[in-house]
Design a protein around this motif. Sequence first.
Motif, mmCIF file in Angstrom:
data_model
loop_
_atom_site.group_PDB
_atom_site.id
_atom_site.type_symbol
_atom_site.label_atom_id
_atom_site.label_comp_id
_atom_site.label_asym_id
_atom_site.label_seq_id
_atom_site.Cartn_x
_atom_site.Cartn_y
_atom_site.Cartn_z
ATOM 1 N N ALA A 60 3.236 1.293 -1.685
ATOM 2 C CA ALA A 60 2.982 2.305 -2.712
ATOM 3 C C ALA A 60 2.374 1.677 -3.956
ATOM 4 O O ALA A 60 1.414 2.212 -4.537
ATOM 5 N N ILE A 61 2.894 0.526 -4.362
ATOM 6 C CA ILE A 61 2.384 -0.151 -5.552
ATOM 7 C C ILE A 61 0.963 -0.664 -5.321
ATOM 8 O O ILE A 61 0.092 -0.521 -6.194
ATOM 9 N N LEU A 71 7.816 0.220 -0.796
ATOM 10 C CA LEU A 71 7.573 0.125 -2.230
ATOM 11 C C LEU A 71 6.326 -0.711 -2.526
ATOM 12 O O LEU A 71 5.501 -0.327 -3.356
ATOM 13 N N ALA A 81 -1.387 2.293 -5.354
ATOM 14 C CA ALA A 81 -1.533 2.752 -6.734
ATOM 15 C C ALA A 81 -2.439 1.807 -7.523
ATOM 16 O O ALA A 81 -3.264 2.262 -8.327
ATOM 17 N N ILE A 109 3.572 5.682 -7.235
ATOM 18 C CA ILE A 109 4.656 4.787 -7.630
ATOM 19 C C ILE A 109 5.974 5.554 -7.701
ATOM 20 O O ILE A 109 7.013 5.076 -7.230
ATOM 21 N N GLY A 160 7.065 6.212 -4.222
ATOM 22 C CA GLY A 160 7.521 4.954 -3.637
ATOM 23 C C GLY A 160 8.920 4.599 -4.088
ATOM 24 O O GLY A 160 9.761 4.181 -3.283
ATOM 25 N N LEU A 161 9.195 4.782 -5.371
ATOM 26 C CA LEU A 161 10.540 4.510 -5.899
ATOM 27 C C LEU A 161 11.562 5.497 -5.349
ATOM 28 O O LEU A 161 12.697 5.129 -5.051
#
Length: 142
Positions: free
Chosen positions: A45-46, A42, A49, A28, A31-32
């Motif tokens: 990635a979330i 993003l 995760a 995360i 990703g951010l």
Amino acid sequence: MDDITGPRQWRVPSTLPAAKLAGAVLLIALGLLFADGDAVRLVLAILTAAVLVVWAVRDLIAPVRLAVDPTGLTVIHGFAGHRLLPWPTIEAITVDRRPRLGLTSEVLEIDAGDSLHLFGRFDLGATPDEVVAELHAARPHP
């Protein structure tokens, strides 16, 4: 080897769920940091995760993957359930070795006729060779 009369369990090492949760936090954060306004990066990635978190939660609520006692083997079944395999239903207990990318993977295979159960080192907290030796010792001999 002497017969084992008491129950024995193999479980996920306690450090593994922590590593998965740390990996989720890292994904995360990355990703951010690297999304640069790209919603797809993003979201990927979330989602990745979230999969790691669910996988870690499974390790926390059902850490025991395999257990043996005089009645048979208890294996993980589904997300966090368990299933008893009585000794007479177990056809074979072996270690499958396969070379891949210069490494050899080892998997404990329990063949119960209508089902096949596979366990790796990180499922058991021990090498499949160690576990198969204990399972063969625990199996009642007619």
